[in-house]
Design a protein around this motif. Structure first.
Motif, PDB file in Angstrom:
ATOM      1  N   ASN A  10      -1.666  -3.105  -8.784  1.00  0.00           N
ATOM      2  CA  ASN A  10      -2.725  -2.252  -8.227  1.00  0.00           C
ATOM      3  C   ASN A  10      -2.179  -1.317  -7.149  1.00  0.00           C
ATOM      4  O   ASN A  10      -2.800  -1.088  -6.109  1.00  0.00           O
ATOM      5  CB  ASN A  10      -3.863  -3.107  -7.660  1.00  0.00           C
ATOM      6  CG  ASN A  10      -4.462  -4.030  -8.692  1.00  0.00           C
ATOM      7  OD1 ASN A  10      -4.505  -3.700  -9.881  1.00  0.00           O
ATOM      8  ND2 ASN A  10      -4.898  -5.207  -8.285  1.00  0.00           N
ATOM      9  N   GLY A  11      -0.959  -0.806  -7.393  1.00  0.00           N
ATOM     10  CA  GLY A  11      -0.361   0.155  -6.481  1.00  0.00           C
ATOM     11  C   GLY A  11       0.445  -0.446  -5.351  1.00  0.00           C
ATOM     12  O   GLY A  11       1.052   0.294  -4.574  1.00  0.00           O
ATOM     13  N   ARG A  12       0.505  -1.790  -5.235  1.00  0.00           N
ATOM     14  CA  ARG A  12       1.228  -2.433  -4.137  1.00  0.00           C
ATOM     15  C   ARG A  12       2.481  -3.118  -4.679  1.00  0.00           C
ATOM     16  O   ARG A  12       2.402  -3.927  -5.604  1.00  0.00           O
ATOM     17  CB  ARG A  12       0.365  -3.482  -3.433  1.00  0.00           C
ATOM     18  CG  ARG A  12      -0.926  -2.960  -2.854  1.00  0.00           C
ATOM     19  CD  ARG A  12      -1.481  -3.949  -1.837  1.00  0.00           C
ATOM     20  NE  ARG A  12      -1.512  -5.315  -2.299  1.00  0.00           N
ATOM     21  CZ  ARG A  12      -2.527  -5.869  -2.952  1.00  0.00           C
ATOM     22  NH1 ARG A  12      -3.592  -5.145  -3.241  1.00  0.00           N
ATOM     23  NH2 ARG A  12      -2.501  -7.140  -3.307  1.00  0.00           N
ATOM     24  N   PRO A  13       3.661  -2.829  -4.089  1.00  0.00           N
ATOM     25  CA  PRO A  13       4.883  -3.508  -4.515  1.00  0.00           C
ATOM     26  C   PRO A  13       4.771  -5.018  -4.291  1.00  0.00           C
ATOM     27  O   PRO A  13       4.222  -5.465  -3.286  1.00  0.00           O
ATOM     28  CB  PRO A  13       5.962  -2.897  -3.620  1.00  0.00           C
ATOM     29  CG  PRO A  13       5.388  -1.621  -3.125  1.00  0.00           C
ATOM     30  CD  PRO A  13       3.910  -1.842  -3.020  1.00  0.00           C
ATOM     31  N   ILE A  14       5.295  -5.786  -5.229  1.00  0.00           N
ATOM     32  CA  ILE A  14       5.226  -7.257  -5.116  1.00  0.00           C
ATOM     33  C   ILE A  14       6.559  -7.865  -5.516  1.00  0.00           C
ATOM     34  O   ILE A  14       7.381  -7.243  -6.196  1.00  0.00           O
ATOM     35  CB  ILE A  14       4.092  -7.846  -5.998  1.00  0.00           C
ATOM     36  CG1 ILE A  14       4.293  -7.486  -7.496  1.00  0.00           C
ATOM     37  CG2 ILE A  14       2.742  -7.375  -5.509  1.00  0.00           C
ATOM     38  CD1 ILE A  14       4.997  -8.521  -8.309  1.00  0.00           C
TER      39      ILE A  14
END
Length: 238
Positions: free
Chosen positions: A75-79
């Motif tokens: 959802n657009g967030r680096p993980i």
């Protein structure tokens, strides 16, 4: 009455300029990468040989980045590792994979609608045509930010110090991403970012995500905010 068997979770795979397709997640480990030995092989130099994998632990799915060169985002967030929830969007390079979890005998809502070209994810119960769209903002009560109020204009609004954060934290030790406020149809919900130390709404710790209502008090990364509804339907619970 016949027994309804659970349906496997699926990925809606949209490879850049190559159309889309569904893949059932029937394996305990589902690998993604450029090399041919992956479950899903993507011929793209921006994709690492073994880029990411989806693992199933009991009934829960997780996605893990395999120390790829260009990273994996949810959802657009680096993980680095993230528990998957229905309609989560996995981004690898210019390619998007939408996790769709099918519960047994789930007749409450149709399958989620996903417009990948507009990077917008709407859950089955969040159709915007059913009523007025909710708009909102947050007011800064205390803490270090670059403004005193922020309209929530995006589908996913990041609270953090990273470039592109909607609510920009400015302290020396401010995390790049502390939490996100996401618009889900007629509601907004807040959730902590991976590795965030604490997120509280009205004094209570938030685990997973929590729907927000007008006047809620948010505490995150040393900043206190008030959530304010500007228009639309207030105080919808689910």
């Amino acid at each position: 009455m016949p027994e309804i068997l659970p349906q496997p979770a699926t990925l809606l795979v949209k490879l850049h300029e190559k159309g889309s397709r569904h893949i059932e997640l029937t394996l305990e480990t589902f690998t993604i990468g450029r090399k041919a030995d992956n479950t899903l092989a993507i011929e793209d130099p921006a994709v690492s040989g073994h880029h990411a994998r989806i693992v199933k632990i009991q009934a829960v799915f997780f996605v893990e980045d395999l120390k790829s060169t260009n990273g994996t985002a949810i959802n657009g967030r680096p993980i680095t590792r993230h528990q998957l929830r229905d309609a989560d969007v996995i981004t690898i390079g210019q390619h998007r994979l939408v996790f769709q979890e099918n519960a047994a005998a789930n007749t409450e809502a149709p399958a989620p609608f996903v417009d990948l070209d507009r990077t917008t994810v709407l859950r089955g119960t969040d159709r915007i045509s059913d009523g007025p769209m909710l708009t909102a903002k947050v007011l800064i009560i205390a803490g270090k930010t670059d403004r005193l109020e922020y309209p929530l204009t995006k589908q996913v609004n990041v609270i953090g110090s990273q470039d592109g954060a909607v609510i920009r934290l400015t302290g020396w030790f401010a995390p790049k991403s502390a939490a996100t406020i996401a618009r889900r149809g007629h509601n907004y919900a807040i959730s902590p970012s991976q590795g965030a130390k604490s997120l509280r709404v009205n004094g209570a710790d938030v685990v997973g995500h929590q729907d927000l209502k007008d006047g809620d008090q948010i505490e995150v990364a040393g900043v206190k905010l008030t959530f304010c509804v500007l228009s639309g339907t207030k105080n919808i619970s689910r």
